[in-house]
Design a protein around this motif. Sequence first.
Motif, PDB file in Angstrom:
ATOM      1  N   LYS A 124       0.839  -1.196   0.000  1.00 29.59           N
ATOM      2  CA  LYS A 124       0.000   0.000   0.000  1.00 29.59           C
ATOM      3  C   LYS A 124       0.877   1.250   0.000  1.00 29.59           C
ATOM      4  O   LYS A 124       0.595   2.214  -0.720  1.00 29.59           O
ATOM      5  CB  LYS A 124      -0.922  -0.019   1.228  1.00 29.59           C
ATOM      6  N   LEU A 125       1.959   1.215   0.773  1.00 25.17           N
ATOM      7  CA  LEU A 125       2.902   2.329   0.796  1.00 25.17           C
ATOM      8  C   LEU A 125       3.574   2.492  -0.566  1.00 25.17           C
ATOM      9  O   LEU A 125       3.792   3.613  -1.030  1.00 25.17           O
ATOM     10  CB  LEU A 125       3.954   2.110   1.883  1.00 25.17           C
ATOM     11  N   ALA A 126       3.869   1.376  -1.232  1.00 21.97           N
ATOM     12  CA  ALA A 126       4.476   1.433  -2.571  1.00 21.97           C
ATOM     13  C   ALA A 126       3.525   2.098  -3.559  1.00 21.97           C
ATOM     14  O   ALA A 126       3.960   2.869  -4.412  1.00 21.97           O
ATOM     15  CB  ALA A 126       4.840   0.034  -3.039  1.00 21.97           C
ATOM     16  N   GLU A 127       2.224   1.838  -3.430  1.00 25.62           N
ATOM     17  CA  GLU A 127       1.250   2.494  -4.306  1.00 25.62           C
ATOM     18  C   GLU A 127       1.269   4.004  -4.108  1.00 25.62           C
ATOM     19  O   GLU A 127       1.269   4.765  -5.071  1.00 25.62           O
ATOM     20  CB  GLU A 127      -0.157   1.977  -4.015  1.00 25.62           C
ATOM     21  N   TYR A 128       1.305   4.431  -2.849  1.00 20.85           N
ATOM     22  CA  TYR A 128       1.320   5.866  -2.561  1.00 20.85           C
ATOM     23  C   TYR A 128       2.604   6.526  -3.059  1.00 20.85           C
ATOM     24  O   TYR A 128       2.566   7.607  -3.635  1.00 20.85           O
ATOM     25  CB  TYR A 128       1.167   6.120  -1.059  1.00 20.85           C
ATOM     26  N   THR A 129       3.741   5.873  -2.838  1.00 22.16           N
ATOM     27  CA  THR A 129       5.004   6.481  -3.262  1.00 22.16           C
ATOM     28  C   THR A 129       5.101   6.551  -4.784  1.00 22.16           C
ATOM     29  O   THR A 129       5.573   7.553  -5.320  1.00 22.16           O
ATOM     30  CB  THR A 129       6.216   5.718  -2.703  1.00 22.16           C
ATOM     31  N   GLN A 130       4.624   5.525  -5.480  1.00 24.70           N
ATOM     32  CA  GLN A 130       4.647   5.571  -6.938  1.00 24.70           C
ATOM     33  C   GLN A 130       3.743   6.684  -7.448  1.00 24.70           C
ATOM     34  O   GLN A 130       4.091   7.395  -8.394  1.00 24.70           O
ATOM     35  CB  GLN A 130       4.218   4.225  -7.519  1.00 24.70           C
ATOM     36  N   GLY A 131       2.603   6.852  -6.798  1.00 26.96           N
ATOM     37  CA  GLY A 131       1.692   7.921  -7.196  1.00 26.96           C
ATOM     38  C   GLY A 131       2.291   9.299  -6.951  1.00 26.96           C
ATOM     39  O   GLY A 131       2.204  10.190  -7.802  1.00 26.96           O
TER      40      GLY A 131
END
Length: 119
Positions: A12-19
């Motif tokens: 979930k954190l990876a999704e936010y950082t990529q965004g």
Amino acid sequence: MGSLNGLPPAKKLAEYTQGCIGYFRINEYYRLLPQLDQWIRRSIRCCSIEQWSKPKTRYRNLIKLGFVYIKVALIKATRKGYYRLSKTFAVQQALNDTFLANLGLVSLKDLWIRFQEPR
């Protein structure tokens, strides 16, 4: 680790950082990214140690991760707080960057460099 909306927290954190990196990729200000990346990794290590609140559990999990040095025995009985303990050599070696990458955590530096390359 628990889950957030059906995904493990690192994913979930990876999704936010990529965004965020995708949104701010126009920015050429790279200097803060390595520090932010370090802080995120240390915070994840801190949360992992906090889940292993009992010294026996801490010892057992560090041994499972392949760390067999005497330092683990010292970590077992330490009185340091979780955040301070997350910076110790044994914890950083056991929960290293490759381990966190296998959990799904994406490096901010790598994302920024990938988005800055010409297409």
